[in-house]
Design a protein around this motif. Structure first.
Motif, PDB file in Angstrom:
ATOM      1  N   VAL A 487       2.412  -4.462   0.529  1.00  9.41           N
ATOM      2  CA  VAL A 487       1.051  -4.177   0.957  1.00  9.41           C
ATOM      3  C   VAL A 487       1.060  -3.808   2.397  1.00  9.41           C
ATOM      4  N   ARG A 488       1.882  -3.937   3.244  1.00 10.76           N
ATOM      5  CA  ARG A 488       1.912  -3.349   4.593  1.00 10.76           C
ATOM      6  C   ARG A 488       1.202  -2.175   4.885  1.00 10.76           C
ATOM      7  N   ASP A 489       1.424  -0.963   3.881  1.00 12.00           N
ATOM      8  CA  ASP A 489       1.078   0.302   4.353  1.00 12.00           C
ATOM      9  C   ASP A 489      -0.281   0.701   3.579  1.00 12.00           C
ATOM     10  N   ASN A 490      -0.916  -0.291   2.920  1.00 11.29           N
ATOM     11  CA  ASN A 490      -2.260  -0.248   2.295  1.00 11.29           C
ATOM     12  C   ASN A 490      -3.178  -0.427   3.393  1.00 11.29           C
ATOM     13  N   ILE A 491      -4.628   0.497   3.316  1.00  6.02           N
ATOM     14  CA  ILE A 491      -5.520   0.308   4.462  1.00  6.02           C
ATOM     15  C   ILE A 491      -6.774  -0.549   3.983  1.00  6.02           C
ATOM     16  N   ILE A 492      -7.259  -0.922   4.918  1.00 10.16           N
ATOM     17  CA  ILE A 492      -8.608  -1.716   4.657  1.00 10.16           C
ATOM     18  C   ILE A 492      -9.329  -1.490   5.808  1.00 10.16           C
ATOM     19  N   PRO A 493     -10.734  -1.857   5.615  1.00  5.46           N
ATOM     20  CA  PRO A 493     -11.859  -1.675   6.706  1.00  5.46           C
ATOM     21  C   PRO A 493     -11.184  -2.581   7.721  1.00  5.46           C
TER      22      PRO A 493
END
Length: 607
Positions: A487-493
């Motif tokens: 999940v490290r490279d996933n983006i979130i607000p």
């Protein structure tokens, strides 16, 4: 006349005009609706009456056919019984004479005991007679004091005997009056008699006659139960048109119509079951070609007697709607005229020099346009008056913004960098680490380039924040950050997790002396990123959690940068179109857990 009405209406105010024209338009519509309801009620009443009459006749037919079927079944049992057939087929004259001397012949050599049990069980069957053609002693059973003729010779002389032999299916129903007649030498009560031949199939000849008599009162009661009006009548005919039962009032012309040979002999499948004739409705039922014909005769529905009843409901409905229409029109007219009144009031106040007058625009119609034009006019005039003051204030604001812009993030970073090296030179490693963590935290928070960050960056910010808080609370605070590599490279607000971590520390450590453990978890759950922020602090009650969602009072003042925890839910809703999860679970004295789930999004998928 019309001009006078027009002049009087033109002199009314808007509210009264609205009510007047409302009544003028709606009243004809209501009258038309009520007339429609009346017509519908009329047709519905006729349909229901017809359906009730047909249902009544059908119910009567079922009851009569059931009673007749019971008698037919007993006769069938007698006709096909082997022991009965053997007695009826005896041809030896001496044996016939010998057997006829035995008074218990039928009880000993035929199952008549069972037949007698059937009679007792049915109750309505009162007599049974079996007349052998070979001259054997007949079986005669009467439980009501009636007596049959004792000889087949007497029976053969009756026209019923000749008729039954001529009948193609060798069975018929007869209505027998009490006293002496062609069936009984004497009977105490009126009866319905089922008359049938016993046939030798092998030799193709009649070998006996069976007669079963039932009390006619039972059939009369069935008919009386279905007569709902003194003007109604019922007649039951056999398949040849012979009258079996008659109850109620029957017009002579109607009797002639239903006993007409053309009507009787018509195929029962093609015969209409609902006929209008001479002011009467005739409902006819016949189940099969060999079954009885049941006719219920009812007078035509006199709708004039019920017009008042049918008209009452629509009339009351019309009156009630006209009465209720007044307050409704009054409310609607108030809704329409109230904005006009507000505009009028504001114009009068404006004319006295009150330049702060505004009219709230709640509609997009012509009234709303008038209010908008008024508000714009007031704004324009006020702008001209206040222009010099506003220009002066803007100039001062520009000077202040220029001074504030001189203190920028680079100045803050350089200052923290200088403090870090000073702490390092003096071997104050803990202080140096805290300053470095604070510097990194500010870099992450003050970075305004994008509203989206990777999970790794968000958790790095949280790690720096927790390092600083650890220095403050020392042993009272323990923390753990667990992140799946996937999940490290996933983006979130940006900053959707840190405010909850901050709240866990600020509120979790209130009024407790024990160690508070804060844990942050990041993983995948199906097609979503799953985050958990849990603490072992003071927790909240169920009502406090509920109030949190309603008012957000507990989080109202918790801010980091320009992001408020209260706004996290709104930001997620805007970003993910409500395809997210944000739950808070808490128990007083045990701690709080915040669960966040958002759809998985890679960095190159950012919109």
């Amino acid at each position: 006349m019309f001009k006078k009405i027009k002049d009087r209406v033109s002199g009314l105010n808007v509210k009264k005009k609205f009510i007047f024209y409302g009544y003028l338009i709606i009243t004809p519509v209501l009258v038309a609706v009520c007339i429609g309801l009346f017509v519908q009620s009329y047709h519905t009443s006729l349909t229901e009456k017809k359906e009730r009459d047909i249902s009544s006749a059908s119910n009567l037919a079922n009851n009569i056919y059931t009673a007749q079927e019971e008698i037919k079944n007993i006769s069938t049992y007698i006709c096909i019984n082997e022991d009965v057939q053997k007695l009826l087929k005896i041809s030896d004259r001496k044996k016939i004479e010998s057997e006829s001397l035995n008074a218990r012949l039928w009880l000993e050599k035929a199952p008549m005991k069972m037949v007698q049990d059937m009679m007792a069980l049915k109750g309505n069957i009162q007599t049974i007679a079996i007349y052998p053609q070979n001259g054997l002693r007949p079986y005669l059973r009467c439980v009501d004091g009636s007596t049959y003729y004792t000889s087949i010779k007497t029976v053969r002389k009756t026209h019923y005997y000749k008729t039954i032999l001529e009948n193609y299916n060798n069975m018929m129903w007869l209505s027998v009056d009490h006293g002496k007649n062609n069936i009984y030498s004497y009977t105490r009560e009126d009866k319905e008699v089922f008359y049938r031949t016993i046939y030798d199939v092998r030799l193709h000849r009649v070998i006996g006659i069976v007669m079963i008599g039932a009390n006619k009162n039972r059939f009369n009661e069935m008919c009386q139960n279905e007569i709902k009006d003194i003007r109604e009548g019922i007649i039951v005919l056999d398949k040849a048109g012979g009258e079996l039962i008659r109850c109620g009032k029957l017009d002579s012309t109607v009797l002639k119509r239903v006993k007409n040979k053309k009507f009787i002999l018509k195929n029962y499948k093609k015969r209409k079951n609902y006929i209008k004739y001479n002011g009467y409705n005739i409902i006819t039922m016949q189940r099969g070609a060999n079954d009885s014909i049941i006719c219920k005769v009812v007078p035509k529905y006199n709708i004039r007697r019920h017009l008042f009843d049918l008209a009452v409901t629509p009339a009351l409905l019309l009156l009630g709607m006209l009465i209720l229409l007044f307050p409704l029109l009054h409310i609607i007219s108030r809704v329409v005229t109230k904005p006009l009144g507000e505009v009028t009031k504001a114009i009068k106040a404006f004319s006295t020099g009150d330049f702060n007058q505004r009219v709230d625009v709640t509609t997009n119609d012509e009234i709303g346009e008038v209010a908008n034009c008024f508000n714009k006019m007031v704004n324009d005039i006020k702008l001209l008056i206040d222009e010099n003051y506003v220009i002066t204030i803007k100039e001062r604001e520009s000077e202040l913004n220029a001074l504030q812009s001189q203190i920028n993030p680079h100045f803050l970073y350089n200052t923290l960098d200088s403090l870090y090296w000073q702490a390092t030179e003096k071997d104050q490693e803990d202080l140096a680490d805290s300053i470095l963590a604070l510097s990194d935290l500010f870099k992450l928070v003050l970075s305004r380039g994008s509203s989206m960050v990777t999970v790794e960056k968000e958790l790095e910010l949280i790690d720096k924040y927790l390092q600083i808080q650890k220095m403050r609370f020392s042993k009272r605070l323990e923390y753990e950050i667990v992140i799946e590599e996937s999940v490290r490279d996933n983006i979130i607000p940006k900053l959707i997790i840190q405010p909850f971590v901050e709240n866990a520390i600020v509120h979790g450590l209130e009024n407790i002396t024990t160690t508070c453990v804060v844990k942050v978890l990041a993983k995948k759950a199906g097609g979503y990123l799953h985050f958990e922020i849990s603490d072992t602090g003071i927790g909240m009650t169920e009502s406090e959690v509920k109030a949190l969602w309603e008012e957000n009072k507990q989080y109202a003042n918790q801010r980091i940068g320009r992001y408020a925890i209260k706004n996290i839910q709104e930001r997620l809703a805007i970003k993910y179109n409500n395809d997210f999860k944000l739950d808070i679970e808490s128990e007083k004295g045990k701690g709080t857990k915040v669960i966040i789930e958002v759809p998985i999004q890679k960095e190159n998928e950012e919109e």
